[in-house]
Structure formats: C-alpha cells, structure tokens
Design a protein around this motif. Sequence first.
Motif, PDB file in Angstrom:
ATOM      1  N   PRO A 105       0.841  -1.198   0.000  1.00  0.00           N
ATOM      2  CA  PRO A 105       0.000   0.000   0.000  1.00  0.00           C
ATOM      3  C   PRO A 105       0.879   1.253   0.000  1.00  0.00           C
ATOM      4  CG  PRO A 105       0.037  -0.978   2.185  1.00  0.00           C
ATOM      5  CD  PRO A 105       0.794  -1.915   1.267  1.00  0.00           C
ATOM      6  N   LEU A 106       0.269   2.392   0.004  1.00  0.00           N
ATOM      7  CA  LEU A 106       1.013   3.647  -0.094  1.00  0.00           C
ATOM      8  C   LEU A 106       1.812   3.983   1.163  1.00  0.00           C
ATOM      9  CD1 LEU A 106      -1.738   5.725  -1.911  1.00  0.00           C
ATOM     10  CD2 LEU A 106       0.259   4.598  -2.915  1.00  0.00           C
ATOM     11  N   ASP A 107       1.431   3.413   2.298  1.00  0.00           N
ATOM     12  CA  ASP A 107       2.119   3.649   3.560  1.00  0.00           C
ATOM     13  C   ASP A 107       3.614   3.396   3.414  1.00  0.00           C
ATOM     14  OD1 ASP A 107       2.440   4.120   6.324  1.00  0.00           O
ATOM     15  OD2 ASP A 107       2.279   1.976   6.759  1.00  0.00           O
ATOM     16  N   GLY A 108       4.409   4.314   3.927  1.00  0.00           N
ATOM     17  CA  GLY A 108       5.855   4.159   3.885  1.00  0.00           C
ATOM     18  C   GLY A 108       6.520   4.781   2.672  1.00  0.00           C
ATOM     19  N   HIS A 109       5.729   5.191   1.690  1.00  0.00           N
ATOM     20  CA  HIS A 109       6.332   5.817   0.510  1.00  0.00           C
ATOM     21  C   HIS A 109       6.765   7.236   0.872  1.00  0.00           C
ATOM     22  CE1 HIS A 109       6.913   7.442  -3.467  1.00  0.00           C
ATOM     23  NE2 HIS A 109       6.897   6.202  -3.925  1.00  0.00           N
ATOM     24  N   PRO A 110       7.980   7.631   0.500  1.00  0.00           N
ATOM     25  CA  PRO A 110       8.481   8.953   0.893  1.00  0.00           C
ATOM     26  C   PRO A 110       7.644  10.116   0.365  1.00  0.00           C
ATOM     27  CG  PRO A 110      10.026   7.849  -0.591  1.00  0.00           C
ATOM     28  CD  PRO A 110       8.967   6.863  -0.257  1.00  0.00           C
ATOM     29  N   ALA A 111       6.935   9.929  -0.711  1.00  0.00           N
ATOM     30  CA  ALA A 111       6.122  11.024  -1.246  1.00  0.00           C
ATOM     31  C   ALA A 111       4.954  11.370  -0.320  1.00  0.00           C
ATOM     32  CB  ALA A 111       5.599  10.669  -2.639  1.00  0.00           C
ATOM     33  N   LEU A 112       4.554  10.445   0.548  1.00  0.00           N
ATOM     34  CA  LEU A 112       3.459  10.751   1.468  1.00  0.00           C
ATOM     35  C   LEU A 112       3.830  11.851   2.447  1.00  0.00           C
ATOM     36  CD1 LEU A 112       1.793   7.341   2.364  1.00  0.00           C
ATOM     37  CD2 LEU A 112       0.848   9.236   1.077  1.00  0.00           C
ATOM     38  N   GLN A 114       5.882  14.272   1.884  1.00  0.00           N
ATOM     39  CA  GLN A 114       5.825  15.526   1.134  1.00  0.00           C
ATOM     40  C   GLN A 114       4.390  15.962   0.898  1.00  0.00           C
ATOM     41  OE1 GLN A 114       8.525  17.562   0.392  1.00  0.00           O
ATOM     42  NE2 GLN A 114       6.801  18.940   0.115  1.00  0.00           N
ATOM     43  N   ALA A 115       3.505  15.032   0.627  1.00  0.00           N
ATOM     44  CA  ALA A 115       2.092  15.383   0.445  1.00  0.00           C
ATOM     45  C   ALA A 115       1.522  15.989   1.723  1.00  0.00           C
ATOM     46  CB  ALA A 115       1.294  14.152   0.033  1.00  0.00           C
ATOM     47  N   LEU A 116       1.863  15.425   2.881  1.00  0.00           N
ATOM     48  CA  LEU A 116       1.396  15.985   4.153  1.00  0.00           C
ATOM     49  C   LEU A 116       1.979  17.372   4.394  1.00  0.00           C
ATOM     50  CD1 LEU A 116       1.631  12.770   6.334  1.00  0.00           C
ATOM     51  CD2 LEU A 116      -0.466  13.940   5.613  1.00  0.00           C
ATOM     52  N   LEU A 117       3.254  17.546   4.083  1.00  0.00           N
ATOM     53  CA  LEU A 117       3.874  18.870   4.236  1.00  0.00           C
ATOM     54  C   LEU A 117       3.227  19.895   3.308  1.00  0.00           C
ATOM     55  CD1 LEU A 117       7.602  17.779   4.538  1.00  0.00           C
ATOM     56  CD2 LEU A 117       6.193  18.818   6.339  1.00  0.00           C
ATOM     57  N   ASP A 118       2.895  19.476   2.090  1.00  0.00           N
ATOM     58  CA  ASP A 118       2.218  20.374   1.151  1.00  0.00           C
ATOM     59  C   ASP A 118       0.860  20.812   1.706  1.00  0.00           C
ATOM     60  OD1 ASP A 118       4.363  20.059  -0.568  1.00  0.00           O
ATOM     61  OD2 ASP A 118       3.274  18.748  -1.965  1.00  0.00           O
ATOM     62  N   ARG A 119       0.098  19.864   2.264  1.00  0.00           N
ATOM     63  CA  ARG A 119      -1.210  20.199   2.840  1.00  0.00           C
ATOM     64  C   ARG A 119      -1.044  21.122   4.045  1.00  0.00           C
ATOM     65  NH1 ARG A 119      -3.564  19.380  -1.509  1.00  0.00           N
ATOM     66  NH2 ARG A 119      -4.584  17.382  -1.898  1.00  0.00           N
ATOM     67  N   ALA A 120      -0.031  20.886   4.860  1.00  0.00           N
ATOM     68  CA  ALA A 120       0.218  21.751   6.013  1.00  0.00           C
ATOM     69  C   ALA A 120       0.563  23.163   5.558  1.00  0.00           C
ATOM     70  CB  ALA A 120       1.346  21.166   6.863  1.00  0.00           C
ATOM     71  N   ALA A 121       1.392  23.287   4.536  1.00  0.00           N
ATOM     72  CA  ALA A 121       1.754  24.611   4.009  1.00  0.00           C
ATOM     73  C   ALA A 121       0.537  25.329   3.447  1.00  0.00           C
ATOM     74  CB  ALA A 121       2.842  24.460   2.933  1.00  0.00           C
ATOM     75  N   GLU A 122      -0.330  24.601   2.754  1.00  0.00           N
ATOM     76  CA  GLU A 122      -1.566  25.198   2.250  1.00  0.00           C
ATOM     77  C   GLU A 122      -2.416  25.740   3.385  1.00  0.00           C
ATOM     78  OE1 GLU A 122      -3.538  22.121   0.052  1.00  0.00           O
ATOM     79  OE2 GLU A 122      -1.965  22.029  -1.479  1.00  0.00           O
ATOM     80  N   ALA A 123      -2.503  24.978   4.469  1.00  0.00           N
ATOM     81  CA  ALA A 123      -3.295  25.408   5.624  1.00  0.00           C
ATOM     82  C   ALA A 123      -2.708  26.660   6.259  1.00  0.00           C
ATOM     83  CB  ALA A 123      -3.376  24.283   6.665  1.00  0.00           C
ATOM     84  N   LEU A 124      -1.378  26.733   6.332  1.00  0.00           N
ATOM     85  CA  LEU A 124      -0.732  27.917   6.902  1.00  0.00           C
ATOM     86  C   LEU A 124      -0.996  29.146   6.046  1.00  0.00           C
ATOM     87  CD1 LEU A 124       2.668  26.477   8.114  1.00  0.00           C
ATOM     88  CD2 LEU A 124       0.719  27.183   9.517  1.00  0.00           C
TER      89      LEU A 124
END
Length: 129
Positions: A105-112, A114-124
Amino acid sequence: MTGFIVFAHGSRVESANQAVRDVVSKMAAAPLDGGGQHVVQAAFLELGQPDLTGATAQLIARGAKRIVIIPYFLTLGTHMQRDLPRLAREASRAHGDIEMQITSPLDGHPALVQALLDRAAEALLQDPR
C-alpha cells in the motif's frame, strides 16, 4: 505488456470514484521508470465500477500479459490482507491464470510525507492571523 490496476475501496459518492479514475488517467499518460509499454485501469472493491475481475478483463483486451495491482490504500488492513489477495486469485483464475502481483500500500512511501507537508503549508497560507 504489463497492465496496472489501481485498486481503490470505492464510494457511494461518485465524484470520489471519479477522482481515482482521474489519477489513473494521469498515471497512464506518464512515462514509467524502466520504460516499456503499459496500460492502466482503475478497479474498486465495492461501490464503484469496474471491479477487479472487470478491470483485469479490460487490460487483457488491451494487450496485457501480466497484471500488477497497486492498492490505493494508505495502510495494510483487512482489505489488503484478506480481500485483495482473494479477489486477485479469483480474477487470475477467471482469466486463464494470468500472472498477478500486488504491491505494497502507499504507507511508507516517501512522497506521502511531502504530500502531508504540502497540505500543512496550504493550511498555513489560509491562516487568517
């Protein structure tokens, strides 16, 4: 030729199913590292079409000789441990025992991360303070 199935849970909300199909379209249009011809199809566990056997038939009709199933799931759970292997065996048998492989599954993939950091930056950026 290898066929890839992006296997998602499925939803009663059709726009959620369509979002998976949209990701699959983008994947199909992108070149693969390692090259080679490939075809890509979405499949759904429930509440969406096609199911895994139907998606397998579509890929075989487009020339696939081998199928790789990429779960569109974040973590290893019941659907990944129990349901998907059973459905893959059934789809393989229904289509002359075509070779089928299931990826992690997608768990453990390094791009995840980055995706979380992107969402956090959008929220900020949306912070009214």
